[in-house]
Design an enzyme around this catalytic site. Structure first.
Site, PDB file in Angstrom:
ATOM      1  N   SER A   1       1.519  22.939 -43.005  1.00  0.00           N
ATOM      2  CA  SER A   1       1.473  24.433 -42.858  1.00  0.00           C
ATOM      3  C   SER A   1       1.601  25.061 -44.281  1.00  0.00           C
ATOM      4  CB  SER A   1       2.671  24.690 -42.012  1.00  0.00           C
ATOM      5  OG  SER A   1       2.582  25.971 -41.486  1.00  0.00           O
TER       6      SER A   1
ATOM      7  N   ASP B   1      -5.731  24.178 -33.749  1.00  0.00           N
ATOM      8  CA  ASP B   1      -4.414  24.795 -34.184  1.00  0.00           C
ATOM      9  C   ASP B   1      -4.870  26.241 -34.286  1.00  0.00           C
ATOM     10  OD1 ASP B   1      -2.621  25.593 -36.207  1.00  0.00           O
ATOM     11  OD2 ASP B   1      -2.730  24.272 -37.524  1.00  0.00           O
TER      12      ASP B   1
ATOM     13  N   HIS C   1      -1.130  22.514 -34.619  1.00  0.00           N
ATOM     14  CA  HIS C   1      -0.347  22.802 -35.649  1.00  0.00           C
ATOM     15  C   HIS C   1       0.640  21.664 -36.171  1.00  0.00           C
ATOM     16  CE1 HIS C   1       0.310  25.624 -39.176  1.00  0.00           C
ATOM     17  NE2 HIS C   1       1.475  25.518 -39.007  1.00  0.00           N
TER      18      HIS C   1
END
Length: 670
Positions: free
Chosen positions: A495, A582, A614
């Site tokens: 991330s 995602d 994600h």
């Protein structure tokens, strides 16, 4: 309890001879033991104290299990997911059902399910498409229903419904056209809500008879937006607790008299925010709070809990947290984290002060050569203190002092968010990498949460600049401290940590020997264009803290901080992992930078998982990517690795580009 917070964006090679000599006395821990399914996790005790639950494998997939509290050996599975793991569950207030949320392939359209503990009947309480459910409130007094938020009418906003647990009936309580979150009391009456302000702050309002007051109860600006929020009401509805940084740096625990509006400080700590507390299960009055600076600790406020917390601290080896309590508050489930042993969950019976171990999360790691984690306070170049965590390989920490006896290759492991933090405790990635011969350093760079509003605000508009400088300063500290050498440092993260990896290779192209990016954004402009619609309430805060794509200055800043625009500068090997579904960091973020590098003939290896979002929820996918990762790092840093072998076969991994640049990958694909 509802928190008003910005959603987190982002969350076979041969062993070189000299690496063998450094680590051959330490057994290699199989990666499946670290990243495979836990034996049991997520333990909960039912409100009436009659049942225990946890998540455990059923036919290789994590499912919900239940057992009589009097006889845990009689556990049985309640669900039968075949592919995607159920990662946690919670009890209905009446102790009749276990409830959980589940999405499809990582799309984060979470629906709410319940399963009856006696009959096994399963119910989908929210049978809607493209809907993300939120649990708004539960109660210890109202047992037959809960409050939920649904965005099936308008994907940006969650309408509030009362959900009858026996029938599944949904009754609309509040049609939402612009409010960010809601707070209810113990009678499940909506009492508070929040609305985003143009400056990135929030206005908090009381609700009366389902209507929002015209005058705000509180106004919070951007600086306090992540460190100030109402937490919960007492059972009588007369007191509202806050975590509150207004007029101070770190957020304190405050009690507000609802009638007069008067605020009273209950607890504060100059080192770290207080954002979590234990409340009396009947009255809702605060009994203790939790603070985490270098390590987590409970501080008792009530004599009723002081003895219990002192007993647990004395009799438990490692950090502990209270994971679950009965309504009568006579039994607790206590999660224990020894750091150098796998976490475990214990049943604590308060009346007799009796502790009974229920399970060890990963018993296969008992006796494994797990490494200690050492908190560090590292100074950034401008004097800011960066709370960080260092794990050393056994060969570099033979005496257990935490001071490196000799340099080792280093992996800088960067947390996501960025509005989140690293903490002290067992960390599977630290243990895996340390076992492979690497020192591992995780840094709470500016912008991380938990250390006060000034620390968060110091990261405003600093993606790829001062936030990245903090990471570079931490690497320099590690070099000067003898932890590593300048030519043997890799950067890795997911991330925002993936963004930091791309920024590291693009903006400081000779600092790192290689990088591993997991679901990281490469283009901040397109990132902000594709954020999920249900983050509408946080949009202005994103703009104020990252850069505003609606202004010329903001566009220029976002362009300047996007690694994609500097892909031609990348000189060092890069591995990218991405979930195709995602919703936070669209797959195009990874596609773009891979295409840009390929166009310049810059080596990059790209692995996509079509059934993930994600991050990688399915263990077979996580194991597959980590198999590629450890062989990639072994070539880059001269560490050791377990061969990829057949790790890719049960996964859905698709190698989209650059298999030839990752050792053993082409062979593993055959």
């Amino acid at each position: 309890m509802i928190r008003y917070a910005l959603p987190v964006v982002l969350f076979a090679a041969a062993l070189p001879a000299h690496a063998q000599s450094q680590t051959s006395d330490v057994p290699l821990i199989e990666r499946t033991k670290i990243f495979g399914n836990p034996s049991k996790t997520g333990g909960r005790i039912s409100p009436d104290g009659k049942w225990l639950s946890w998540v455990a494998p059923r036919d290789g997939v994590l499912n919900v299990w239940v057992a009589p509290a009097a006889d845990p050996a009689k556990a049985r599975p309640l669900t039968e997911e075949k592919t995607r793991p159920i990662r946690s569950a919670f009890w209905s207030p009446d102790s009749k059902q276990l409830m959980y949320v589940q999405d499809k392939g990582g799309d984060e359209n979470f629906l709410l399910y319940g399963v009856d503990v006696v009959s096994g009947k399963q119910t989908n309480f929210t049978p809607f498409e493209k809907t993300r459910v939120r649990v708004v409130a539960t109660s210890t007094r109202i047992k037959d229903r809960i409050l939920v938020g649904l965005n099936n009418r308008d994907p940006r906003w969650h309408d509030v419904y009362s959900l009858e647990l026996a029938t599944g009936k949904l009754t609309l309580l509040f049609k939402n056209d612009g409010y960010a979150g809601f707070l209810a009391d113990e009678m499940l009456t909506l009492r508070g809500t929040a609305k985003s302000r143009p400056d990135g702050g929030s206005s908090y309002y009381l609700l009366k008879d389902g209507k929002v007051d015209e005058k705000p109860l509180a106004e919070v600006g951007l600086d306090d937006s992540q460190t100030t929020a109402p937490l919960t009401f007492t059972a009588d509805g007369k007191t509202l607790y806050w975590t509150d940084s207004r007029g101070r740096n770190t957020s304190a625990l405050l009690a507000q008299d609802v009638a007069s509006g008067k605020m009273t400080v209950v607890a504060q700590d100059e080192r770290a925010d207080i954002a979590d507390a234990l409340y009396d299960t009947q009255t809702g009055v605060v009994q203790a709070y939790n603070v985490s600076y270098l390590k987590q600790e409970y501080v008792a406020l009530s004599p009723a809990l002081k003895g219990d917390l002192e007993f647990l601290k004395k009799n438990i080896k490692g950090q502990f947290s209270i994971a679950s309590r009965t309504d009568a508050d006579d039994k607790w489930l206590v999660a224990v984290d020894p750091v150098t042993a796998p976490p475990a969950t214990w049943l604590y019976e308060r009346k007799t002060r009796r502790l009974t171990q229920l399970y060890v999360t990963r018993p296969e790691l008992e006796g494994a050569p797990l490494a200690q984690m050492y908190p560090q306070e590292i100074k950034a170049r401008d004097g800011l203190t960066l709370v960080s965590y260092l794990t050393l390989p056994k060969a570099a920490d033979a005496d257990g002092s935490g001071k490196a006896s000799k340099p080792a290759p280093l992996v800088l492991l960067v947390h996501g968010g960025p509005w989140a933090r690293d903490g002290y405790g067992y960390n599977g990635y630290h243990q895996w990498l340390a076992n492979r011969g690497y020192a591992v350093l995780s840094v709470n760079y500016r912008g991380s949460t938990g250390f006060g509003k000034n620390f968060i605000s110091a990261g405003d508009l600093q993606w790829g600049r001062k936030m990245h400088d903090d990471l570079i300063d931490a690497v320099q500290w590690a070099i000067k401290s003898g932890v590593t050498t300048a030519d043997k440092v890799a950067i890795m993260g997911g991330s925002y940590g993936g963004y930091a990896t791309l920024a590291g290779l693009a903006f400081t192209p000779t600092t790192f020997a290689c990088g591993v990016d997991i679901v990281g954004p490469s283009n901040l402009f397109t990132l902000l264009q594709t954020i999920p619609p249900y983050w509408e309430a946080g949009k202005q805060q994103f703009y104020k803290r990252m850069g505003d794509p609606t202004t010329d200055d903001g566009k220029a800043l976002l362009k300047e901080r996007s690694p994609l625009n500097f892909a031609a500068n990348i000189q060092r090997p890069l591995l990218i992992g991405q979930g195709a579904n995602d919703p936070r960091v669209n797959v195009a973020e990874s596609d773009q930078i891979v295409a840009a590098m390929a166009a310049k003939n810059i080596p990059v290896t790209y692995v996509v998982f079509p059934d993930e979002g994600h991050g990688f929820a399915r263990p077979v996918n996580n194991i597959a990517f980590n198999a590629v990762t450890e062989n990639f790092l072994a070539k880059c840093l001269d560490g050791r690795s377990e061969p990829i072998g057949k790790a890719l076969k049960p996964s859905t991994a698709q190698v989209k580009h650059g298999a030839e640049f990752a050792p053993g990958l082409k062979e593993a694909m055959e």
